[in-house]
Motif scaffolding. Structure first.
Motif, PDB file in Angstrom:
ATOM      1  N   LEU A 178       1.139  -1.368   0.257  1.00 21.17           N
ATOM      2  CA  LEU A 178       0.549  -0.056   0.375  1.00 21.17           C
ATOM      3  C   LEU A 178       0.856   0.971   0.120  1.00 21.17           C
ATOM      4  O   LEU A 178       1.804   0.795   0.606  1.00 21.17           O
ATOM      5  N   ILE A 179       0.456   2.547  -0.641  1.00 22.39           N
ATOM      6  CA  ILE A 179       1.113   3.406  -0.949  1.00 22.39           C
ATOM      7  C   ILE A 179       0.384   4.411  -0.099  1.00 22.39           C
ATOM      8  O   ILE A 179      -0.906   5.154  -0.436  1.00 22.39           O
ATOM      9  N   PHE A 221      -0.552  -5.277  -7.436  1.00 25.56           N
ATOM     10  CA  PHE A 221      -0.543  -5.580  -8.084  1.00 25.56           C
ATOM     11  C   PHE A 221       0.849  -5.264  -9.307  1.00 25.56           C
ATOM     12  O   PHE A 221       0.892  -5.720 -10.591  1.00 25.56           O
ATOM     13  N   SER A 222       1.558  -4.134  -9.000  1.00 23.49           N
ATOM     14  CA  SER A 222       2.568  -3.947  -9.731  1.00 23.49           C
ATOM     15  C   SER A 222       4.370  -4.471  -8.860  1.00 23.49           C
ATOM     16  O   SER A 222       4.811  -3.745  -9.536  1.00 23.49           O
ATOM     17  N   ALA A 269       5.465   3.583   1.887  1.00 27.53           N
ATOM     18  CA  ALA A 269       5.197   2.143   1.544  1.00 27.53           C
ATOM     19  C   ALA A 269       4.553   1.311   3.193  1.00 27.53           C
ATOM     20  O   ALA A 269       5.119   1.149   4.145  1.00 27.53           O
ATOM     21  N   ILE A 281      -4.699   6.777   0.850  1.00 28.38           N
ATOM     22  CA  ILE A 281      -4.166   5.138   0.648  1.00 28.38           C
ATOM     23  C   ILE A 281      -4.491   4.710  -1.069  1.00 28.38           C
ATOM     24  O   ILE A 281      -5.581   4.671  -1.510  1.00 28.38           O
ATOM     25  N   GLY A 282      -3.215   4.193  -2.062  1.00 29.85           N
ATOM     26  CA  GLY A 282      -3.416   3.211  -3.036  1.00 29.85           C
ATOM     27  C   GLY A 282      -2.784   2.443  -2.540  1.00 29.85           C
ATOM     28  O   GLY A 282      -2.025   2.072  -1.635  1.00 29.85           O
ATOM     29  N   ASP A 283      -3.166   1.059  -3.958  1.00 29.21           N
ATOM     30  CA  ASP A 283      -2.830   0.353  -4.215  1.00 29.21           C
ATOM     31  C   ASP A 283      -2.220  -0.297  -4.847  1.00 29.21           C
ATOM     32  O   ASP A 283      -2.111  -0.031  -6.061  1.00 29.21           O
ATOM     33  N   ALA A 284      -0.484  -0.902  -4.906  1.00 26.15           N
ATOM     34  CA  ALA A 284       0.641  -1.107  -5.700  1.00 26.15           C
ATOM     35  C   ALA A 284       0.838  -2.709  -5.646  1.00 26.15           C
ATOM     36  O   ALA A 284       1.889  -3.001  -6.141  1.00 26.15           O
TER      37      ALA A 284
END
Lengths: 126, 219
Positions: free
Chosen positions: B11-12, B90-91, B59, B85-88
């Motif tokens: 999570l970012i 997947f990458s 992170a 909050i962002g969800d990274a």
């Protein structure tokens, strides 16, 4: 981590709670204490907010302010300007602001019908 | 010894209040890169996360099966804090290396109590050299609790060997009253221990010669 990757991260949807039109009360004891604190100057307001944290997840935040940048509802209760941030209005509707006079742990106390539990010191609730 | 692939989310978190926000909701003193535990009001584990402070974001690395529980816990508590909050997940891929290894450019490495945590864009990470069994042996030898084995929502951080991630005097966080009481009154009922594979205790991790388990203590 690749920062370029991170810049394109999908935002997590944060549920914004509905803004509630707040009603609140101030007890006689709390009113007396506020009168002592404000004096005759009614240009300031009592900001009643909630922060995340504390033993139970949310913490009350009482401040005397001239103004605030937060998006607030302004109420006049017992002759005092009371500001309640819209972001936390759902947690504060129906509260009673009381004052408890004790040698230890005395001070303003919030009685909150929305709280399912509170920590021992009374500053935090869930 | 080697590199193990973890089942982790990334999570970012961005904003001026991120570290204060994480600090107020977890057991360790969070003022930089560290490992901390998010707990419920009853002090049960939601997830143990590595907090990695980067130039313009933070992170949060945790265990994939616990991501939704943690997100629900965090999302309702942002209120009007400056936190997004962002969800990274997947990458990015997440690995744990038992030794300090060289990593490719753009790959992040952090030294944690479990080993070196490596977060890399997909395809840029190190070669995986450890099987699940070898990783279990490494954990048993070094008494390292792991998600899904010892670190589960059934236990509190003291039960499962994460006491070193519980700061004694950082102030309030969710679950603090219970953990502080357990510590001050010496009321810890369970303990993370290494036992013989031939013993009677139900293991949480099975190693070649020894097992890890969370044992009820006799008081």
């Amino acid at each position: 981590m690749d920062c370029n990757t991170c810049d394109s991260t999908g935002a997590v949807l944060v549920h914004t709670p509905e803004v509630v039109e707040v009603s609140l009360t101030i007890t006689l004891q709390a009113k007396e204490m506020l009168e002592n604190a404000f004096g005759d100057d009614r240009s300031h307001a009592l900001l009643v907010g909630v922060l995340s944290g504390g033993c139970s997840g949310y913490m009350y935040d009482l401040q005397i302010v001239e103004s605030t940048e937060q998006d607030c509802q302004e109420l006049i209760i017992e002759g005092f300007r009371v500001l309640v941030p819209n972001a936390t209005s759902h947690l504060l509707d129906g509260i009673e602001i009381d004052y408890v006079d004790r040698l230890m742990g005395g001070g303003f106390k919030i009685n909150n019908p929305n709280a399912s539990s509170a920590c021992g010191c009374g500053e935090s609730f869930a | 010894m080697g590199v193990f692939a973890l089942d982790s989310y990334v999570l970012i978190l961005r904003g001026n209040d991120v570290l204060q926000f994480i600090n107020g909701l977890s057991t360790n003193k969070v003022n930089g890169t560290c490992t901390t535990v998010f707990t419920t009001i009853k002090a049960k584990i939601i997830d143990m996360c590595d907090v990695i402070v980067m130039d313009d974001f933070v992170a949060l690395i945790g265990h994939n099966p616990y991501k939704e529980s943690l997100l629900s816990h965090l999302k309702t508590r942002i209120l009007d804090s400056d936190v997004s909050i962002g969800d990274a997940s997947f990458s990015n891929e997440v690995f744990l290396s038992t030794a300090d290894i060289e990593v490719n450019e753009g790959v992040t490495k952090a030294n944690t109590f479990r080993g070196f945590l490596i977060i890399s864009p997909i395809g840029k990470g190190p070669e995986v050299t450890m099987t699940e069994e070898q990783f279990s042996n490494y954990r048993v030898d070094n008494m390292i609790p792991h998600h899904g084995h010892e670190i589960t929502p059934e236990f509190n951080p003291l039960d499962c060997g994460l006491g070193h991630l519980v700061h004694d005097n950082k102030g309030c966080y969710i679950g603090q009253e219970i953990i502080a009481r357990m510590r001050s009154r010496n009321k810890q009922l369970k303990q993370f221990v290494r036992v013989s594979t031939h013993g009677e205790d139900k293991p949480t991790t099975v190693g070649e010669n020894y097992c890890l388990t969370i044992k009820r203590m006799r008081k």
